[in-house]
Every structure is written in C-alpha cells, then in structure tokens.
Scaffold this motif. Structure first.
Motif, PDB file in Angstrom:
ATOM      1  N   ARG A  62      -0.625   2.439  -0.022  1.00  0.00           N
ATOM      2  CA  ARG A  62      -2.076   2.214  -0.037  1.00  0.00           C
ATOM      3  C   ARG A  62      -2.527   1.495   1.232  1.00  0.00           C
ATOM      4  NH1 ARG A  62      -4.628   3.294  -4.748  1.00  0.00           N
ATOM      5  NH2 ARG A  62      -3.478   3.098  -6.702  1.00  0.00           N
ATOM      6  N   GLN A  63      -1.763   0.500   1.616  1.00  0.00           N
ATOM      7  CA  GLN A  63      -2.155  -0.345   2.741  1.00  0.00           C
ATOM      8  C   GLN A  63      -2.175   0.442   4.046  1.00  0.00           C
ATOM      9  OE1 GLN A  63       0.502  -3.679   3.353  1.00  0.00           O
ATOM     10  NE2 GLN A  63      -1.167  -4.917   4.185  1.00  0.00           N
ATOM     11  N   VAL A  64      -1.121   1.227   4.310  1.00  0.00           N
ATOM     12  CA  VAL A  64      -1.049   1.894   5.608  1.00  0.00           C
ATOM     13  C   VAL A  64      -2.057   3.039   5.694  1.00  0.00           C
ATOM     14  CG1 VAL A  64       0.816   3.530   5.036  1.00  0.00           C
ATOM     15  CG2 VAL A  64       0.509   2.764   7.389  1.00  0.00           C
ATOM     16  N   LEU A  65      -2.279   3.744   4.593  1.00  0.00           N
ATOM     17  CA  LEU A  65      -3.261   4.829   4.637  1.00  0.00           C
ATOM     18  C   LEU A  65      -4.675   4.267   4.780  1.00  0.00           C
ATOM     19  CD1 LEU A  65      -1.822   7.353   2.014  1.00  0.00           C
ATOM     20  CD2 LEU A  65      -1.744   7.502   4.512  1.00  0.00           C
ATOM     21  N   ALA A  66      -4.955   3.182   4.102  1.00  0.00           N
ATOM     22  CA  ALA A  66      -6.277   2.568   4.222  1.00  0.00           C
ATOM     23  C   ALA A  66      -6.494   2.023   5.628  1.00  0.00           C
ATOM     24  CB  ALA A  66      -6.433   1.454   3.188  1.00  0.00           C
ATOM     25  N   ALA A  67      -5.467   1.417   6.180  1.00  0.00           N
ATOM     26  CA  ALA A  67      -5.601   0.823   7.513  1.00  0.00           C
ATOM     27  C   ALA A  67      -5.895   1.881   8.563  1.00  0.00           C
ATOM     28  CB  ALA A  67      -4.323   0.064   7.868  1.00  0.00           C
ATOM     29  N   ARG A  68      -5.413   3.095   8.342  1.00  0.00           N
ATOM     30  CA  ARG A  68      -5.631   4.178   9.306  1.00  0.00           C
ATOM     31  C   ARG A  68      -6.750   5.122   8.867  1.00  0.00           C
ATOM     32  NH1 ARG A  68       0.001   5.782  12.095  1.00  0.00           N
ATOM     33  NH2 ARG A  68       1.013   3.744  12.081  1.00  0.00           N
ATOM     34  N   SER A  69      -7.420   4.766   7.796  1.00  0.00           N
ATOM     35  CA  SER A  69      -8.530   5.590   7.265  1.00  0.00           C
ATOM     36  C   SER A  69      -8.088   7.031   7.026  1.00  0.00           C
ATOM     37  CB  SER A  69      -9.731   5.554   8.216  1.00  0.00           C
ATOM     38  OG  SER A  69     -10.189   4.239   8.376  1.00  0.00           O
ATOM     39  N   ILE A  70      -6.899   7.195   6.460  1.00  0.00           N
ATOM     40  CA  ILE A  70      -6.354   8.520   6.156  1.00  0.00           C
ATOM     41  C   ILE A  70      -6.513   8.765   4.659  1.00  0.00           C
ATOM     42  CG2 ILE A  70      -4.253   9.918   6.100  1.00  0.00           C
ATOM     43  CD1 ILE A  70      -3.235   8.210   8.467  1.00  0.00           C
ATOM     44  N   SER A  71      -7.048   9.929   4.322  1.00  0.00           N
ATOM     45  CA  SER A  71      -7.176  10.293   2.914  1.00  0.00           C
ATOM     46  C   SER A  71      -6.716  11.736   2.725  1.00  0.00           C
ATOM     47  CB  SER A  71      -8.619  10.117   2.435  1.00  0.00           C
ATOM     48  OG  SER A  71      -9.477  10.955   3.177  1.00  0.00           O
ATOM     49  N   GLY A  72      -6.469  12.096   1.486  1.00  0.00           N
ATOM     50  CA  GLY A  72      -6.096  13.474   1.162  1.00  0.00           C
ATOM     51  C   GLY A  72      -4.622  13.774   1.310  1.00  0.00           C
ATOM     52  N   VAL A  73      -3.855  12.778   1.675  1.00  0.00           N
ATOM     53  CA  VAL A  73      -2.415  12.958   1.798  1.00  0.00           C
ATOM     54  C   VAL A  73      -1.706  11.790   1.127  1.00  0.00           C
ATOM     55  CG1 VAL A  73      -2.540  14.267   3.964  1.00  0.00           C
ATOM     56  CG2 VAL A  73      -2.283  11.775   4.043  1.00  0.00           C
ATOM     57  N   ARG A  74      -0.436  11.981   0.854  1.00  0.00           N
ATOM     58  CA  ARG A  74       0.416  10.920   0.339  1.00  0.00           C
ATOM     59  C   ARG A  74       1.637  10.801   1.238  1.00  0.00           C
ATOM     60  NH1 ARG A  74      -0.427   9.558  -5.135  1.00  0.00           N
ATOM     61  NH2 ARG A  74       1.113   7.918  -4.656  1.00  0.00           N
ATOM     62  N   LEU A  75       2.253   9.640   1.200  1.00  0.00           N
ATOM     63  CA  LEU A  75       3.439   9.395   2.027  1.00  0.00           C
ATOM     64  C   LEU A  75       4.685   9.709   1.208  1.00  0.00           C
ATOM     65  CD1 LEU A  75       2.458   6.089   3.843  1.00  0.00           C
ATOM     66  CD2 LEU A  75       2.090   8.465   4.568  1.00  0.00           C
ATOM     67  N   SER A  76       5.413  10.725   1.648  1.00  0.00           N
ATOM     68  CA  SER A  76       6.561  11.161   0.855  1.00  0.00           C
ATOM     69  C   SER A  76       7.673  10.117   0.815  1.00  0.00           C
ATOM     70  CB  SER A  76       7.091  12.494   1.368  1.00  0.00           C
ATOM     71  OG  SER A  76       7.565  12.407   2.693  1.00  0.00           O
ATOM     72  N   CYS A  77       7.651   9.176   1.746  1.00  0.00           N
ATOM     73  CA  CYS A  77       8.679   8.134   1.707  1.00  0.00           C
ATOM     74  C   CYS A  77       8.391   7.083   0.646  1.00  0.00           C
ATOM     75  CB  CYS A  77       8.863   7.474   3.074  1.00  0.00           C
ATOM     76  SG  CYS A  77       7.563   6.319   3.565  1.00  0.00           S
ATOM     77  N   GLN A  78       7.191   7.136   0.071  1.00  0.00           N
ATOM     78  CA  GLN A  78       6.792   6.115  -0.899  1.00  0.00           C
ATOM     79  C   GLN A  78       6.673   6.694  -2.311  1.00  0.00           C
ATOM     80  OE1 GLN A  78       6.344   2.664   0.079  1.00  0.00           O
ATOM     81  NE2 GLN A  78       7.498   3.628   1.734  1.00  0.00           N
ATOM     82  N   ILE A  79       7.265   7.853  -2.511  1.00  0.00           N
ATOM     83  CA  ILE A  79       7.145   8.555  -3.789  1.00  0.00           C
ATOM     84  C   ILE A  79       8.528   8.904  -4.311  1.00  0.00           C
ATOM     85  CG2 ILE A  79       6.381  10.756  -4.799  1.00  0.00           C
ATOM     86  CD1 ILE A  79       3.934  10.556  -2.899  1.00  0.00           C
ATOM     87  N   GLN A  80       8.699   8.744  -5.618  1.00  0.00           N
ATOM     88  CA  GLN A  80       9.939   9.146  -6.276  1.00  0.00           C
ATOM     89  C   GLN A  80       9.702  10.451  -7.030  1.00  0.00           C
ATOM     90  OE1 GLN A  80      10.358   5.512  -8.586  1.00  0.00           O
ATOM     91  NE2 GLN A  80      12.273   5.082  -7.514  1.00  0.00           N
ATOM     92  N   CYS A  81      10.693  11.316  -7.026  1.00  0.00           N
ATOM     93  CA  CYS A  81      10.617  12.577  -7.771  1.00  0.00           C
ATOM     94  C   CYS A  81      10.969  12.299  -9.229  1.00  0.00           C
ATOM     95  CB  CYS A  81      11.575  13.597  -7.179  1.00  0.00           C
ATOM     96  SG  CYS A  81      11.159  14.115  -5.515  1.00  0.00           S
ATOM     97  N   ASP A  82       9.954  11.929 -10.002  1.00  0.00           N
ATOM     98  CA  ASP A  82      10.211  11.673 -11.423  1.00  0.00           C
ATOM     99  C   ASP A  82       9.489  12.681 -12.317  1.00  0.00           C
ATOM    100  OD1 ASP A  82       7.655  10.774 -11.013  1.00  0.00           O
ATOM    101  OD2 ASP A  82       8.092   8.673 -11.504  1.00  0.00           O
TER     102      ASP A  82
END
Ligand code: FES
Length: 116
Positions: A62-82
């Motif tokens: 949340r912090q890095v995407l907000a800081a860069r004003s990026i929306s519509g994507v997710r960071l695959s390094c911060q997601i678990q395949c559950d």
C-alpha cells in the motif's frame, strides 16, 4: 493447490502460499521483473489482476504504490498464492532493456508482511 494463470500462458498449479512473483517466474515461466529483489521498493513486479485479486494487502505494498501514485496494479512480491488467480504480466524482462530481472526474491514476503 491454487491455480495461476498468466494471460497468454498455460495455467499452472502452484504451492499454496507461494509468493506470486516466484510462482510467475518459476511455475508459469514468465519473465516478470523484480528489480529490488522482492522488497516492495521498485514496483517492477507489478501485475494487473484479471480474476482473483486478493483482498488483503501488505502495508508495504500500500505504501509504495500510494507514494508513487500508482493504481490498477498489485505488487506480485507482496502477494501469496492462497487461491486461484489470473493476472496480466505487465512488467517483463523482455523489452525492458534491463540486463536481468533483478535479485532473487526470498521464499517469504519481505519486508515481513504486515497485513492490512
Ligand atoms: S516491489 Fe520490487 S520486486 Fe516487488
């Protein structure tokens, strides 16, 4: 086992709980970037979700995407395949001009996940 589909590539089964960035690279065999080594700093591991977007986020994502004003994507390094997921790999080594995808992400989410 959760199923992962990267648009344009065959669906694969992945180990439950595996980091999405590693599943994309190792199981789906797609050349996703991870320039910061999976530490929620670079945003090059970004993916667009077509289906199965997780509802939980790490605080770091949340912090890095907000800081860069990026929306519509997710960071695959911060997601678990559950659960089953379908994503579009929008940030790949091919065509990036980079010499390599970046340092190898560790098996567990880094920095240690604080779920929000
Ligand atoms: S933010 Fe750098 S690899 Fe995910």
């Amino acid at each position: 086992m959760p199923k992962l589909t990267v648009e344009g590539f065959p669906t694969v089964e992945v180990e439950a709980g595996k980091r999405l960035v590693l599943a994309i690279e190792q199981d789906a065999h797609v050349d996703v970037l991870h320039a910061c080594g999976g530490n929620a700093r670079c945003t090059t591991c970004r993916v667009e979700f077509i289906d199965g977007e997780p509802t939980k986020w790490t605080a770091a994502e949340r912090q890095v995407l907000a800081a860069r004003s990026i929306s519509g994507v997710r960071l695959s390094c911060q997601i678990q395949c559950d659960h089953d997921m379908t994503v579009r790999a929008v940030s790949r080594l091919a065509g990036s001009g980079r010499p390599d995808p970046g340092g190898a992400p560790l098996p567990d989410i880094t920095p240690p996940a604080v779920w929000t």
